[in-house]
Design a protein around this motif. Structure first.
Motif: not given
Length: 521
Positions: A441-443, A447-453, A488-489
């Protein structure tokens, strides 16, 4: 009693009948080729035109002032041919004599062709069926055979150019690709193994389309105008017989399909019923069966691919019928379903190898098609009795679907090799979704808010057996960039990625994310 077709009405025969001789060396030279050309129309310079119901060339004849004759070809760019009369006669008399000869020859040809055609029609009416090809061979002087649109040989009339036993041929549908075929056009065919004997196909067009083909052991160029005329007439008779056979076979296939669909969807009450019904079609369902389901990845039934798929299916059925006669092959929703009968039950470690061996003729066949027309196959588990064929069928479908989803490179994807995915595939979707959100969930929110995939990064990392370099290659990322993303993950999830239990939980949750793409919205 020997049967022969009449001689064609050729330029050479016309010249001989009218006592015309070449007037110069150039005409002599050109006659070596053009003399054998058949006459379709003859235009006399008295405005009399004779039109014959035969294939051939268009000739124009001009009566010169010195009583010589010049002949040109209306449909071919060629120098006029010049001839002299052995006995000079006036134009009107020459024209009457020429027309009289051609009309007599035409009468002989049509009379003989009609007689032979009527004899064939009577034999067909008396129930002789396609064995009349033996008589057709005697008339034409070369071997031939007839096949239906499923590439089944209905009659093989060999013994001269061809052996008595049938030779394997490449599907005429494939050799005719790219050709503009008008009604009843001859085109060159190919044998599977190179042969000295030529092969020419003659499509038999019916209302539902091409119902079959005549295969001729003769080159297209060697078929004269009389042979072609006779074949056109005989083909009409064969087409009527094929139409009758087609409707009978369609009814039989309809009952076959009904039985097989009932088998695949478990609509029988007992194994005894399955076995007894199967015996009606010559199938032994007391034996175990391997079940495979195949399809073209990304197949679009509303595109030209549909015709390609139909051709592949026809070829597959033909090769299985010839090389795996106990197999069963049918089409279902643009997928191919194949059942292979085994003599005995075999251990699970041998299922894939056995399937590859049995499917080898089909795999060789589809390799001849372009890469975007290749088929992938899912293999279900093997069960001791046919009572569980429906389960193996569903497993084969699942293996095919999941194999494409995860880009598995094997041509045959076995359900037993899917590991944890085969379990997840059967679980309640809401429970799977809840589990995924609990773990990731948190990741997912990050991912929706950032661009790190990060989700894609973690999946590549685990499917590469936690090899940083291999995962970086998959994602086209520098190892240091990949390490940053993994760190980061781990921070966002609050999990140590080196702990096996965390790896298992994360991997399952990531796999569920891939499964979601198969769920309807």
């Amino acid at each position: 009693m020997e049967k022969y077709l009449p001689y064609a009405i050729t330029l050479n025969r016309f010249l001989e009948s009218q006592h015309l001789s070449p007037a110069d060396d150039m005409t002599i030279s050109l006659l070596k080729e053009m003399g054998q050309w058949s006459i379709r129309t003859l235009d006399l310079n008295s405005n009399q035109v004779i039109i014959l119901p035969l294939l051939g060339h268009d000739f124009s004849l001009k009566y010169e002032e010195d009583s010589s004759i010049s002949i040109t070809f209306s449909d071919v760019e060629a120098r006029p041919l010049r001839f002299i009369q052995s006995t000079k006669i006036p134009l009107n008399e020459f024209g009457e004599k020429a027309i009289s000869w051609i009309e007599r020859e035409q009468g002989k040809i049509l009379s003989v062709v009609e007689k032979y055609t009527q004899e064939l029609a009577e034999q067909l009416a008396n129930g002789k069926g396609f064995t009349v090809l033996q008589d057709l061979r005697a008339i034409l002087g070369f071997d031939l055979f007839i096949i239906n649109n499923q590439l089944e040989i209905l009659e093989w009339a060999g013994g001269r150019q061809l052996p008595l036993e049938a030779l394997a041929f490449i599907s005429p549908k494939r050799t005719m690709q790219g050709l503009f075929l008008r009604d009843r056009v001859f085109f060159q065919g190919e044998w599977v193994d190179p042969q000295d004997v030529p092969l020419t196909w003659y499509p038999l067009h019916g209302q539902p389309g091409i119902l079959g083909y005549l295969g001729l052991a003769a080159s297209k160029e060697s078929l004269g105008s009389i042979e072609q005329l006779f074949l056109h007439k005989a083909a009409t008779l064969f087409l009527l017989e094929l139409t009758k056979t087609y409707h009978i076979q369609e009814n039989e296939r309809h009952y076959h399909r009904d039985f097989l669909f009932d088998l695949l969807y478990n609509n029988f009450d007992s194994l005894e019923v399955i076995i007894s019904r199967g015996k009606l079609w010559g199938w032994d369902f007391s034996k175990p069966h391997l079940v495979l389901v195949g399809e073209i990845p990304g197949f679009d039934p509303d595109s030209p691919q549909q015709e390609i798929f139909n051709d592949i299916l026809t070829d597959m059925m033909a090769v299985l019928r010839n090389q795996r006669p106990k197999s069963i092959c049918l089409e279902r929703n643009n997928q191919v379903v194949i059942l292979f009968q085994l003599p005995d039950f075999i251990p699970s470690t041998l299922w894939v190898e056995q399937a590859k061996t049995l499917l080898q003729p089909v795999l060789r066949l589809v390799e001849e098609y372009p890469s975007d027309q290749q088929l992938l196959f899912g293999l279900g588990n093997l069960y001791p009795t046919a009572r569980y064929i429906h389960r193996s069928f569903q497993e084969a479908r699942s293996a095919l679907e999941l194999g494409q989803l995860f880009n598995l490179e094997n041509r045959i994807i076995a359900f037993q090799d899917l590991g944890v995915m085969r379990l997840l595939y059967k679980l309640d979707r809401q429970e799977l979704e809840d589990y995924r959100n609990e773990i990731l969930g948190p990741m997912l929110k990050f991912d929706k808010e950032n661009n790190l995939a990060l989700e894609e990064t973690l999946l590549a990392y685990f499917t590469s057996s936690t090899d940083i370099n291999a995962a970086g290659d998959k994602l086209f990322l520098h190892p240091n960039t990949l390490r940053y993303r993994l760190k980061k993950a781990a921070e966002i999830l609050g999990r140590d990625l080196t702990v096996l239990e965390n790896q298992v939980n994360l991997f399952i949750a990531l796999k569920i994310g891939k499964l979601k793409s198969l769920w309807p919205e």
